[in-house]
Motif scaffolding. Structure first.
Motif, PDB file in Angstrom:
ATOM      1  N   ALA A 118       0.888  -1.157   0.000  1.00 52.53           N
ATOM      2  CA  ALA A 118       0.000   0.000   0.000  1.00 52.53           C
ATOM      3  C   ALA A 118       0.928   1.209   0.000  1.00 52.53           C
ATOM      4  O   ALA A 118       1.891   1.252   0.763  1.00 52.53           O
ATOM      5  N   VAL A 141      -2.300  -3.220   6.269  1.00 51.21           N
ATOM      6  CA  VAL A 141      -3.323  -2.173   6.167  1.00 51.21           C
ATOM      7  C   VAL A 141      -4.510  -2.541   7.063  1.00 51.21           C
ATOM      8  O   VAL A 141      -4.988  -3.672   7.066  1.00 51.21           O
ATOM      9  N   GLY A 142      -4.948  -1.564   7.857  1.00 53.73           N
ATOM     10  CA  GLY A 142      -6.053  -1.788   8.775  1.00 53.73           C
ATOM     11  C   GLY A 142      -5.617  -2.098  10.195  1.00 53.73           C
ATOM     12  O   GLY A 142      -6.433  -2.117  11.108  1.00 53.73           O
ATOM     13  N   LYS A 152      -6.399   2.352   5.700  1.00 56.22           N
ATOM     14  CA  LYS A 152      -6.517   2.257   4.248  1.00 56.22           C
ATOM     15  C   LYS A 152      -6.617   3.657   3.645  1.00 56.22           C
ATOM     16  O   LYS A 152      -6.034   3.942   2.595  1.00 56.22           O
ATOM     17  N   GLN A 171      -3.221   3.550   1.681  1.00 57.09           N
ATOM     18  CA  GLN A 171      -3.540   2.849   0.445  1.00 57.09           C
ATOM     19  C   GLN A 171      -4.111   3.781  -0.626  1.00 57.09           C
ATOM     20  O   GLN A 171      -5.175   3.558  -1.165  1.00 57.09           O
TER      21      GLN A 171
END
Length: 100
Positions: free
Chosen positions: A3, A23-24, A38, A42
C-alpha cells in the motif's frame, strides 16, 4: 504488494509505504501508536518494482513492514541498525539529503 501514498513535499517526493497485509492494523507500543489506515496508506497498491522506483526517487520515506523495509535495506538506502520495531513490526524512516 504494498500500500503506498505519494506526496509532493517542498519540491521533492515523500512516500509512505507499508506491506499490504498490514493495512487496517493499529500498532501500539510504549505510548506510540501508528494507525495503518486504508484511507492514509492505500492511495494505491503497487508491486515490488514500483516500490523500488519510488524508493530511488523519493527524498523522504516512511516504511512499515518486514518486506518493504527489507527492500530498502537491500537497495542500501538504510542499515539494519536504523530499523525500529513497533509491536514487532519493522518501521523505518529515511531522509535523503539533497545537494542543490
Amino acid at each position: 504488494m504494498y500500500a503506498a501514498r505519494t506526496t509532493p513535499y517542498q519540491g521533492s517526493l515523500m512516500i509512505d509505504i507499508c506491506d499490504l497485509d498490514l493495512v487496517g492494523r493499529k500498532l501500539e507500543q510504549n505510548g506510540l501508536v501508528i494507525n495503518l489506515t486504508k484511507e492514509y496508506y492505500q492511495q494505491q497498491v503497487i508491486e515490488t518494482s514500483q516500490a523500488g522506483e519510488l524508493l530511488a526517487r523519493c527524498a523522504i520515506a516512511n516504511l512499515v513492514g518486514k518486506i518493504i523495509v527489507g527492500q530498502a535495506i537491500e537497495m542500501k538506502l538504510a542499515k539494519e541498525a536504523s530499523v525500529k520495531k513497533i509491536s514487532g513490526v519493522p518501521f523505518l524512516m529515511i531522509f535523503k539529503f539533497q545537494n542543490n
